[in-house]
Design a protein around this motif. Structure first.
Motif, PDB file in Angstrom:
ATOM      1  N   GLY A 243      -9.450  -0.644  -0.634  1.00 29.53           N
ATOM      2  CA  GLY A 243      -9.377  -1.296   0.762  1.00 29.53           C
ATOM      3  C   GLY A 243      -8.852  -2.322   0.976  1.00 29.53           C
ATOM      4  N   ILE A 244      -8.944  -3.376   0.042  1.00 26.65           N
ATOM      5  CA  ILE A 244      -8.631  -4.968   0.070  1.00 26.65           C
ATOM      6  C   ILE A 244      -7.031  -4.846  -0.462  1.00 26.65           C
ATOM      7  CG2 ILE A 244      -8.626  -7.016  -1.303  1.00 26.65           C
ATOM      8  CD1 ILE A 244     -11.725  -6.477  -1.483  1.00 26.65           C
ATOM      9  N   LEU A 245      -7.031  -3.956  -1.507  1.00 26.90           N
ATOM     10  CA  LEU A 245      -5.317  -3.978  -1.842  1.00 26.90           C
ATOM     11  C   LEU A 245      -4.672  -3.394  -0.693  1.00 26.90           C
ATOM     12  CD1 LEU A 245      -5.985  -2.903  -5.619  1.00 26.90           C
ATOM     13  CD2 LEU A 245      -4.757  -4.805  -4.979  1.00 26.90           C
ATOM     14  N   GLY A 246      -5.303  -2.416  -0.372  1.00 27.56           N
ATOM     15  CA  GLY A 246      -4.275  -1.721   0.573  1.00 27.56           C
ATOM     16  C   GLY A 246      -4.010  -2.767   2.037  1.00 27.56           C
ATOM     17  N   PHE A 247      -5.069  -3.357   2.507  1.00 27.36           N
ATOM     18  CA  PHE A 247      -4.693  -4.414   3.481  1.00 27.36           C
ATOM     19  C   PHE A 247      -4.048  -5.686   3.090  1.00 27.36           C
ATOM     20  CE2 PHE A 247      -8.576  -2.431   5.437  1.00 27.36           C
ATOM     21  CZ  PHE A 247      -7.858  -1.813   6.761  1.00 27.36           C
ATOM     22  N   ALA A 248      -3.983  -5.983   1.781  1.00 31.49           N
ATOM     23  CA  ALA A 248      -3.530  -7.174   1.224  1.00 31.49           C
ATOM     24  C   ALA A 248      -1.790  -6.576   1.208  1.00 31.49           C
ATOM     25  CB  ALA A 248      -3.731  -7.485  -0.213  1.00 31.49           C
ATOM     26  N   GLU A 249      -1.543  -5.386   0.694  1.00 31.86           N
ATOM     27  CA  GLU A 249      -0.183  -4.896   0.794  1.00 31.86           C
ATOM     28  C   GLU A 249       0.562  -5.009   2.101  1.00 31.86           C
ATOM     29  OE1 GLU A 249       1.852  -4.394  -1.791  1.00 31.86           O
ATOM     30  OE2 GLU A 249       0.413  -4.429  -3.660  1.00 31.86           O
ATOM     31  N   ILE A 250      -0.214  -4.440   3.021  1.00 29.94           N
ATOM     32  CA  ILE A 250       0.425  -4.618   4.395  1.00 29.94           C
ATOM     33  C   ILE A 250       0.499  -6.047   4.791  1.00 29.94           C
ATOM     34  CG2 ILE A 250      -0.234  -3.939   6.930  1.00 29.94           C
ATOM     35  CD1 ILE A 250      -1.843  -1.460   5.569  1.00 29.94           C
ATOM     36  N   LEU A 251      -0.405  -6.796   4.532  1.00 28.58           N
ATOM     37  CA  LEU A 251      -0.438  -8.044   5.155  1.00 28.58           C
ATOM     38  C   LEU A 251       0.753  -8.973   4.480  1.00 28.58           C
ATOM     39  CD1 LEU A 251      -1.975 -10.381   6.697  1.00 28.58           C
ATOM     40  CD2 LEU A 251      -3.045 -11.022   4.736  1.00 28.58           C
TER      41      LEU A 251
END
Length: 295
Positions: A243-251
């Motif tokens: 989840g963190i990686l996914g949101f970090a990629e979007i950010l």
């Protein structure tokens, strides 16, 4: 004068008889001491045949022990030559009726002259091999147990033996039987003690092995529990990292400020490193479970 001579002769005869009696008792006592001091069947029986030869005043003696229905020759005085037949060292008791008679009657059997006696082929062969003439058969009986027979014989010519000497020889035979029984009991006790010691050692070794396996099982269960716990934590943590990686990629994709984009990139890098750690933790949990199955 004749009367005095007769008294002197009679007195001398009594002295000789008393001297012989004393010598016989001394010999019996000496042999008895050696029998009591030994726990070896071979030594006991050799001392017995040597002693009974001296007591009887004969030149030879032998002792047979019963082994079922067989007689086994244990000791002789003097020792047998190597040419003495094996079939006379071990033979059925039925082939030696004089020995059998002494054993069954529990009393000495005397054959004054073997050449005038009715002997079986086995008895005759033994007599001829050693040139025996007078034969005294003595049973070896300890309490109610029949052990065998002690034989004492003169060589070459018949030789008279007094009732007193027969009694002394019979006493020695009884002492020998008791000594042999004692030696056998001691040997049996030693064998039992050795077997018991081996059993205890094996039992202790088995107990140690059982404790070792028990400890291994305990350790494997601990590893299994740790592996399951680690696997569960790693799985949950990996889901969080995804989840963190996914949101970090979007950010990172949405941000226009380069400095903030760099911060987002750092988040992705650290999250990926954490994901690698979770993979190692999952691998450890799988290995722990595999080892548990092997145990």
């Amino acid at each position: 004068m004749v009367f005095l001579v007769n008294l002197t002769t009679e007195h001398t005869g009594h002295e000789d008889s008393a001297l012989d009696h004393a010598k016989g008792l001394a010999t019996l006592l000496a042999v008895s001491k050696s029998l009591v001091a030994s726990l070896s069947t071979e030594k006991i029986l050799q001392a017995t045949v040597d002693g009974v030869s001296t007591l009887a005043g004969f030149g030879t003696a032998a002792v047979y022990l019963l082994e079922g229905e067989m007689l086994h020759l244990w000791a002789t005085s003097p020792p047998l030559s190597s040419e003495f037949p094996d079939d006379l060292r071990d033979s059925p008791v039925a082939q030696h009726p004089h020995i059998k008679s002494a054993i069954e009657s529990a009393a000495p059997v005397l054959v004054f002259d073997s050449r005038a006696a009715q002997l079986t082929p086995a008895e005759l062969s033994a007599v001829q091999k050693r040139d025996l003439r007078t034969l005294l058969y003595l049973p070896l009986i300890a309490e109610t147990e029949v052990m065998g027979a002690l034989i004492v014989g003169s060589v070459g010519e018949p030789s008279p033996i007094s009732d007193e000497k027969v009694d002394l020889c019979y006493t020695l035979a009884n002492l020998a039987a008791l000594a042999v029984k004692n030696a056998r009991l001691y040997s049996a006790r030693m064998s039992y003690a050795a077997e018991l010691e081996r059993t205890l050692i094996e039992r202790k070794r088995a107990e140690q092995e059982r404790e070792k396996l028990k400890e291994q099982l305990h350790q494997s269960r601990k590893m299994d529990a740790i592996g399951q716990l680690a696997g569960g934590i790693a799985h949950d943590f990996n889901n969080q990292l995804n989840g963190i990686l996914g949101f970090a990629e979007i950010l990172k994709y949405e941000l226009r400020d380069e400095r903030l984009r760099q911060f987002a990139g750092n988040i992705i890098t650290y999250a990926e490193r954490s994901a690698d750690l979770t993979k190692q933790l999952l691998a450890f949990s799988r290995k722990a479970c595999v080892k548990t199955v092997e145990v």
